[in-house]
Design an enzyme around this catalytic site. Structure first.
Site, mmCIF file in Angstrom:
data_model
loop_
_atom_site.group_PDB
_atom_site.id
_atom_site.type_symbol
_atom_site.label_atom_id
_atom_site.label_comp_id
_atom_site.label_asym_id
_atom_site.label_seq_id
_atom_site.Cartn_x
_atom_site.Cartn_y
_atom_site.Cartn_z
ATOM 1 N N ARG A 213 0.860 -1.182 0.000
ATOM 2 C CA ARG A 213 0.000 0.000 0.000
ATOM 3 C C ARG A 213 0.898 1.234 0.000
ATOM 4 N NH1 ARG A 213 -3.545 -2.633 -1.662
ATOM 5 N NH2 ARG A 213 -5.572 -3.121 -0.736
ATOM 6 N N GLU A 242 -3.534 7.857 -3.624
ATOM 7 C CA GLU A 242 -4.242 7.391 -4.827
ATOM 8 C C GLU A 242 -5.682 7.882 -4.761
ATOM 9 O OE1 GLU A 242 -4.047 3.116 -5.063
ATOM 10 O OE2 GLU A 242 -1.869 3.108 -4.876
ATOM 11 N N HIS A 259 -1.225 0.692 -9.464
ATOM 12 C CA HIS A 259 -1.842 -0.248 -8.520
ATOM 13 C C HIS A 259 -2.496 -1.421 -9.283
ATOM 14 C CE1 HIS A 259 -3.958 -0.619 -4.337
ATOM 15 N NE2 HIS A 259 -3.730 -1.812 -4.866
HETATM 16 N N1 LIG Z 1 -0.510 -3.850 -5.414
HETATM 17 C C1 LIG Z 1 -1.517 -4.668 -5.467
HETATM 18 O O1 LIG Z 1 -2.180 -4.795 -6.490
HETATM 19 C C2 LIG Z 1 -1.860 -5.499 -4.285
HETATM 20 C C3 LIG Z 1 -1.520 -5.100 -3.010
HETATM 21 N N2 LIG Z 1 -1.822 -5.893 -1.938
HETATM 22 C C4 LIG Z 1 -1.409 -5.427 -0.613
HETATM 23 O O2 LIG Z 1 -0.426 -6.317 -0.115
HETATM 24 C C5 LIG Z 1 -0.691 -6.541 1.258
HETATM 25 C C6 LIG Z 1 -0.102 -7.872 1.667
HETATM 26 O O3 LIG Z 1 -0.829 -8.921 1.063
HETATM 27 P P1 LIG Z 1 -0.782 -10.388 1.682
HETATM 28 O O4 LIG Z 1 0.617 -10.878 1.741
HETATM 29 O O5 LIG Z 1 -1.739 -11.209 0.946
HETATM 30 O O6 LIG Z 1 -1.310 -10.110 3.130
HETATM 31 P P2 LIG Z 1 -1.159 -11.029 4.392
HETATM 32 O O7 LIG Z 1 -2.067 -10.493 5.424
HETATM 33 O O8 LIG Z 1 -1.245 -12.461 4.015
HETATM 34 O O9 LIG Z 1 0.364 -10.763 4.840
HETATM 35 C C7 LIG Z 1 0.825 -9.548 5.344
HETATM 36 C C8 LIG Z 1 2.033 -9.834 6.202
HETATM 37 O O10 LIG Z 1 2.559 -8.584 6.643
HETATM 38 C C9 LIG Z 1 2.975 -8.772 7.985
HETATM 39 N N3 LIG Z 1 3.085 -7.505 8.688
HETATM 40 C C10 LIG Z 1 2.103 -6.802 9.328
HETATM 41 N N4 LIG Z 1 2.641 -5.697 9.896
HETATM 42 C C11 LIG Z 1 3.972 -5.705 9.608
HETATM 43 C C12 LIG Z 1 5.045 -4.824 9.912
HETATM 44 N N5 LIG Z 1 4.892 -3.717 10.663
HETATM 45 N N6 LIG Z 1 6.280 -5.133 9.430
HETATM 46 C C13 LIG Z 1 6.483 -6.250 8.669
HETATM 47 N N7 LIG Z 1 5.493 -7.137 8.393
HETATM 48 C C14 LIG Z 1 4.260 -6.852 8.835
HETATM 49 C C15 LIG Z 1 1.916 -9.692 8.574
HETATM 50 O O11 LIG Z 1 2.353 -10.333 9.750
HETATM 51 C C16 LIG Z 1 1.681 -10.674 7.431
HETATM 52 O O12 LIG Z 1 2.526 -11.787 7.518
HETATM 53 C C17 LIG Z 1 -2.232 -6.476 1.372
HETATM 54 O O13 LIG Z 1 -2.632 -6.145 2.671
HETATM 55 C C18 LIG Z 1 -2.583 -5.401 0.394
HETATM 56 O O14 LIG Z 1 -2.609 -4.175 1.049
HETATM 57 C C19 LIG Z 1 -2.423 -7.101 -2.094
HETATM 58 C C20 LIG Z 1 -2.790 -7.544 -3.338
HETATM 59 C C21 LIG Z 1 -2.590 -6.750 -4.527
HETATM 60 O O1 LIG Z 2 -6.191 -7.112 -3.397
HETATM 61 C C1 LIG Z 2 -5.730 -6.022 -3.000
HETATM 62 O O2 LIG Z 2 -5.505 -5.771 -1.821
HETATM 63 C C2 LIG Z 2 -5.433 -4.972 -3.987
HETATM 64 O O3 LIG Z 2 -4.635 -4.111 -3.749
HETATM 65 C C3 LIG Z 2 -6.195 -5.003 -5.256
HETATM 66 O O4 LIG Z 2 -5.675 -5.924 -6.150
HETATM 67 C C4 LIG Z 2 -6.208 -3.642 -5.889
HETATM 68 O O5 LIG Z 2 -7.243 -3.577 -6.800
HETATM 69 P P1 LIG Z 2 -8.527 -2.647 -6.558
HETATM 70 O O6 LIG Z 2 -9.256 -3.244 -5.431
HETATM 71 O O7 LIG Z 2 -8.027 -1.293 -6.153
HETATM 72 O O8 LIG Z 2 -9.250 -2.717 -7.835
#
Ligand SMILES: NC(=O)C1=CN([C@@H]2O[C@H](COP(=O)(O)OP(=O)(O)OC[C@H]3O[C@@H](n4cnc5c(N)ncnc54)[C@H](O)[C@@H]3O)[C@@H](O)[C@H]2O)C=CC1
Ligand SMILES: O=C(O)C(=O)[C@H](O)COP(=O)(O)O
Length: 386
Positions: A213, A242, A259
């Site tokens: 994020r 954003e 994103h």
């Molecule tokens: N750019 C994009 O299109 C996308 C972005 N995301 C973002 O990526 C993030 C992570 O996704 P996942 O790995 O699936 O989530 P997740 O919840 O499976 O893993 C997040 C990890 O971050 C760790 N964490 C929390 N606070 C922390 C800190 N202060 N320092 C280091 N580690 C910390 C947690 O313990 C957890 O292991 C999502 O929350 C979302 O915001 C997710 C999907 C798509």
């Molecule tokens: O899954 C997440 O978390 C994401 O960041 C999404 O893939 C981003 O896509 P939108 O929800 O912004 O369309």
């Protein structure tokens, strides 16, 4: 909320809504970023993505009994308020994690080629080792890349073995990938996790990638540092504020995207399908539509390698990250309003992209190359000429 038909309000940027939800009720779709209390007032079900703030302001007085977000991140949803109101909630954990890992690998392999280094000679730090970070860890370990992992919540639960402190990671890594959620409270908040103070520890020629994020990195401090350190390489998919993007910061990036790291069709449709399952569970109905019924076959399904030493050939054939970077930069000279509209337009009309796993690789390759293609996540059938 068990009587059909339901009234379902959804973000128009959610794919596969009709095949998964139409039989459950009437679907009304709107742009997610501007969804209003009036549009959701009479809904039973609200389906969103990350651009809709779901809270008391949006839902107070509505008939919504179930909220689903077809995303991994949940920072846009006031889950405490939903729980207080007895409104069911589901996100889609892990739905697009492989799509994000594909994005990261594409970005890093292009950077390695352009800057003439081998990933296997670098130390790569992953901050946030959950669904995304852990899968990235798995693929990079198979590639033979040396890793440093930082995840204090996991370290607190599982023990500190295998994890390092953030400052150590920032000081010691040649490449850093940020994959934490955005949190502002709790023991390990991530808002401005990287800031002017600790980014001073970074190596001068570090490659810094953020696909978590935007506000996890203080963007103003990052721009200041990057301007002072011309050798630093930035790869940013997410931005503070954003859909507005700081055009100066974007122009300072070696790769800049709107994103879309998780925007492979597989990841997006998996997210919608996970919500369909969660809603059916809340309704006490069987969820009998399988993912393969709504996910179309990949248009590029197999490739015979004739230059087996080039890891980028199959990567490019499934995902051209430079196309996303070019399209994004093309709108950055616009006014602030145009940038905001352009950011969402690029996402709304995102061209079809598929995950690496949908591509079958064939041919005769050396064992070392075979191991590397498999590590990247392709579906490998060596020695098979079919
Ligand atoms: N750019 C994009 O299109 C996308 C972005 N995301 C973002 O990526 C993030 C992570 O996704 P996942 O790995 O699936 O989530 P997740 O919840 O499976 O893993 C997040 C990890 O971050 C760790 N964490 C929390 N606070 C922390 C800190 N202060 N320092 C280091 N580690 C910390 C947690 O313990 C957890 O292991 C999502 O929350 C979302 O915001 C997710 C999907 C798509
Ligand atoms: O899954 C997440 O978390 C994401 O960041 C999404 O893939 C981003 O896509 P939108 O929800 O912004 O369309």
């Amino acid at each position: 909320m068990t009587d059909l038909p339901l009234t379902i309000v959804a973000d128009e940027n959610i794919p596969a809504l009709e095949p998964l939800f139409q039989h459950l009720g009437r679907l009304h779709t709107y742009p997610g970023r501007t969804l209003s209390p009036e549009q959701v007032r009479d809904a039973d079900v609200l389906l969103v993505r990350s651009v809709t703030r779901v809270d008391e302001r949006l839902l107070s007085g509505s008939s919504v009994r179930f909220v689903g977000t077809a995303t991994i991140g949940t920072d846009h949803v006031d889950q405490d308020w939903l729980a207080q109101q007895g409104i069911g909630f589901s996100s889609a954990p892990g739905c697009n994690a492989d799509s994000v890992v594909d994005y990261v690998l594409a970005a890093l392999l292009h950077t390695a080629q352009d800057q003439r280094f081998d990933l296997r000679d670098k130390t790569l730090g992953i901050v946030g080792v959950g669904n995304v970070g852990h899968r990235l860890q798995g693929r990079l370990e198979q590639l033979g890349v040396e890793l440093l992992l930082c995840d204090p919540p996991r370290a607190a639960n599982e023990g500190t073995d295998g994890f390092v402190e953030l400052e150590y990671l920032l000081r010691s890594s040649d490449i850093i990938c940020m994959h934490t959620p955005l949190t502002r409270t709790g023991a390990w908040p991530t808002h401005h996790l990287l800031n002017a103070d600790n980014m001073a520890l970074l190596k001068p020629d570090v490659v810094l990638l953020n696909a978590g994020r935007g506000p996890v990195i203080d963007n103003a401090a990052l721009l200041q540092l990057a301007n002072a350190r011309p050798q630093m390489s930035l790869i940013l998919d997410v931005w503070e504020h954003e859909p507005w993007v700081d055009a100066e910061l974007a122009s300072r990036c070696r790769l800049a995207t709107p994103h879309i790291a998780g925007y492979a069709l597989d990841g997006k449709i998996r997210g919608t399908w996970m919500l369909y399952n969660a809603l059916c569970e809340q309704l006490g109905r069987p969820a009998d539509i399988g993912l393969s019924q709504v996910l179309p076959p990949s248009p590029v399904s197999s490739m015979k390698l004739n230059r087996p030493d080039n890891l980028l050939a199959p990567v490019r054939s499934v995902y051209d990250i430079y196309r996303d970077d070019r399209d994004f930069r093309a709108m950055l000279g616009d006014t602030e309003t145009d940038i905001k509209l352009g950011f969402d337009r690029l996402r709304r009309f995102y061209p079809e992209r598929r995950e690496f796993v949908t591509l079958s690789l064939k041919g005769e390759v050396e064992p070392d190359a075979a191991q590397q293609f498999a590590a990247l996540g392709f579906n490998c059938h060596w020695g098979n000429d079919d």
